[in-house]
Design a protein around this motif. Structure first.
Motif, PDB file in Angstrom:
ATOM      1  N   PRO B  12      55.772  76.639  78.247  1.00  0.00           N
ATOM      2  CA  PRO B  12      54.871  76.143  77.194  1.00  0.00           C
ATOM      3  C   PRO B  12      54.956  76.933  75.891  1.00  0.00           C
ATOM      4  CG  PRO B  12      53.712  76.285  79.294  1.00  0.00           C
ATOM      5  CD  PRO B  12      55.056  76.916  79.510  1.00  0.00           C
ATOM      6  N   GLU B  13      55.221  78.240  75.981  1.00  0.00           N
ATOM      7  CA  GLU B  13      55.208  79.049  74.759  1.00  0.00           C
ATOM      8  C   GLU B  13      56.341  78.701  73.799  1.00  0.00           C
ATOM      9  OE1 GLU B  13      55.268  80.094  77.920  1.00  0.00           O
ATOM     10  OE2 GLU B  13      56.105  82.121  78.084  1.00  0.00           O
ATOM     11  N   VAL B  15      57.292  75.568  73.070  1.00  0.00           N
ATOM     12  CA  VAL B  15      57.123  74.240  72.468  1.00  0.00           C
ATOM     13  C   VAL B  15      56.833  74.351  70.969  1.00  0.00           C
ATOM     14  CG1 VAL B  15      55.676  72.162  72.452  1.00  0.00           C
ATOM     15  CG2 VAL B  15      56.472  73.112  74.627  1.00  0.00           C
ATOM     16  N   ARG B  16      56.077  75.381  70.612  1.00  0.00           N
ATOM     17  CA  ARG B  16      55.761  75.567  69.190  1.00  0.00           C
ATOM     18  C   ARG B  16      57.042  75.803  68.379  1.00  0.00           C
ATOM     19  NH1 ARG B  16      54.138  79.987  65.661  1.00  0.00           N
ATOM     20  NH2 ARG B  16      52.888  79.036  64.012  1.00  0.00           N
ATOM     21  N   ARG B  19      58.679  72.600  67.708  1.00  0.00           N
ATOM     22  CA  ARG B  19      57.989  71.849  66.647  1.00  0.00           C
ATOM     23  C   ARG B  19      58.395  72.351  65.270  1.00  0.00           C
ATOM     24  NH1 ARG B  19      53.030  72.674  69.619  1.00  0.00           N
ATOM     25  NH2 ARG B  19      52.321  74.179  68.080  1.00  0.00           N
ATOM     26  N   GLY B  44      56.344  67.770  69.590  1.00  0.00           N
ATOM     27  CA  GLY B  44      55.532  68.626  70.465  1.00  0.00           C
ATOM     28  C   GLY B  44      55.126  67.884  71.730  1.00  0.00           C
ATOM     29  N   SER B  48      56.288  68.954  75.368  1.00  0.00           N
ATOM     30  CA  SER B  48      55.254  69.346  76.340  1.00  0.00           C
ATOM     31  C   SER B  48      55.426  68.543  77.614  1.00  0.00           C
ATOM     32  CB  SER B  48      53.848  69.060  75.796  1.00  0.00           C
ATOM     33  OG  SER B  48      53.645  69.739  74.601  1.00  0.00           O
TER      34      SER B  48
END
Lengths: 113, 164
Positions: B12-13, B15-16, B19, B44, B48
């Motif tokens: 998850p970290e 994904v930013r 983006r 995103g 995700s």
């Protein structure tokens, strides 16, 4: 940018001020905060999203989860948001019909349905 | 050949990061500024979803994001494409229709379930909502079947006149 969370009590409401980005990485922190508040007996929540820069469906899921939890205790979860790009996400998912969305914390705190 | 290709561990970290990269490449390609927020959000959501799918299936694969600047459009593909998916047409049944027709029907924000529903059912709700967000935001979306789950391909016009 990370997620920032702070809470304060106004009358019988608990205001959760959220800042930063709510996404798949940070949303669990918001979920923990909401679960903790409900477990501690805060059933009337106002989530202030004015400081939120980014919100995705993971964040929406957490808010819906919070709503389910407070409703189980006949509570409420109100949102404060004036940002068009955030409001748009609530609209396209149909969630504007699910959450009361207010333009200010004062308005949300005073609201009774 | 893609303009930029990004591979990241299904965590998850990251994904930013995806983006930010997608928005930067889209801006450089000439995607309208007003649309960049949508690009950021859609990428995103797709990432995700891929992270969730890969992790739940135990697939130890990176998430692949392919950003391509074409003559008249900017396209983004998220997912891991299997060789046979190349020949297969879009699986129209699996992609909700594009923006316009009552978007809310794609999502069930409050499915029946106890307030104490488990995290996994919440995660499923989020996956469905992710697709609803993408289909509500992006006009041009296709979902292909890949070996390790869906491949989502989205595109945005590069000609500002076509945006109105």
């Amino acid at each position: 940018m990370d997620l920032s969370l702070s809470t304060r009590t106004v009358g019988d409401r608990t205001v959760v001020e959220v800042g930063g980005e709510i996404d798949v990485y940070t949303a669990p922190k918001l979920r923990e905060q909401l679960v903790e508040l409900v477990n501690d007996g805060s059933y009337h929540l106002v989530v202030d999203m004015e400081g939120v820069d980014f919100l995705d469906s993971t964040g929406l899921g957490v808010l819906v989860g919070g709503l389910k939890r407070v409703r189980a205790h006949e509570g409420s979860l109100r949102l404060v948001c004036n940002q068009e790009r955030i409001l748009k996400i609530f609209r396209i998912t149909g969630l504007t019909k699910v959450f009361p969305i207010h333009t200010s914390v004062d308005e949300a705190v005073a609201a009774t349905d | 050949m893609p303009t930029v290709e990004l591979l990241f561990s299904a965590l998850p970290e990251h994904v930013r990061t995806a983006r930010l990269v997608a928005a930067a490449v889209a801006r450089r390609a000439g995607v309208d500024e007003a649309v960049l927020d949508e690009v950021r959000l859609a990428v995103g959501e797709a990432c995700s979803r891929a992270v969730g799918l890969y992790r739940s299936s135990g697939a130890d694969r990176p998430v692949r994001v392919v950003l391509t600047e074409e003559e008249k459009k900017f396209s983004i593909e998220v997912g891991d494409k299997s060789p046979e998916a190349e020949d297969r047409p879009a699986d129209a049944a699996s992609v909700p229709s594009a923006r316009g027709d009552s978007p809310a029907e794609h999502s069930e924000p409050l499915p029946d379930g106890s307030p104490s529903s488990s995290d996994s059912s919440e995660a499923e709700d989020e996956g469905q909502m992710g697709l609803a967000v993408i289909s509500g935001l992006v006009d041009d979306v296709e979902v292909f079947s890949g070996e390790y789950g869906d491949v989502i391909r989205m595109s945005w016009p590069l000609n500002p006149a076509a945006l109105s």
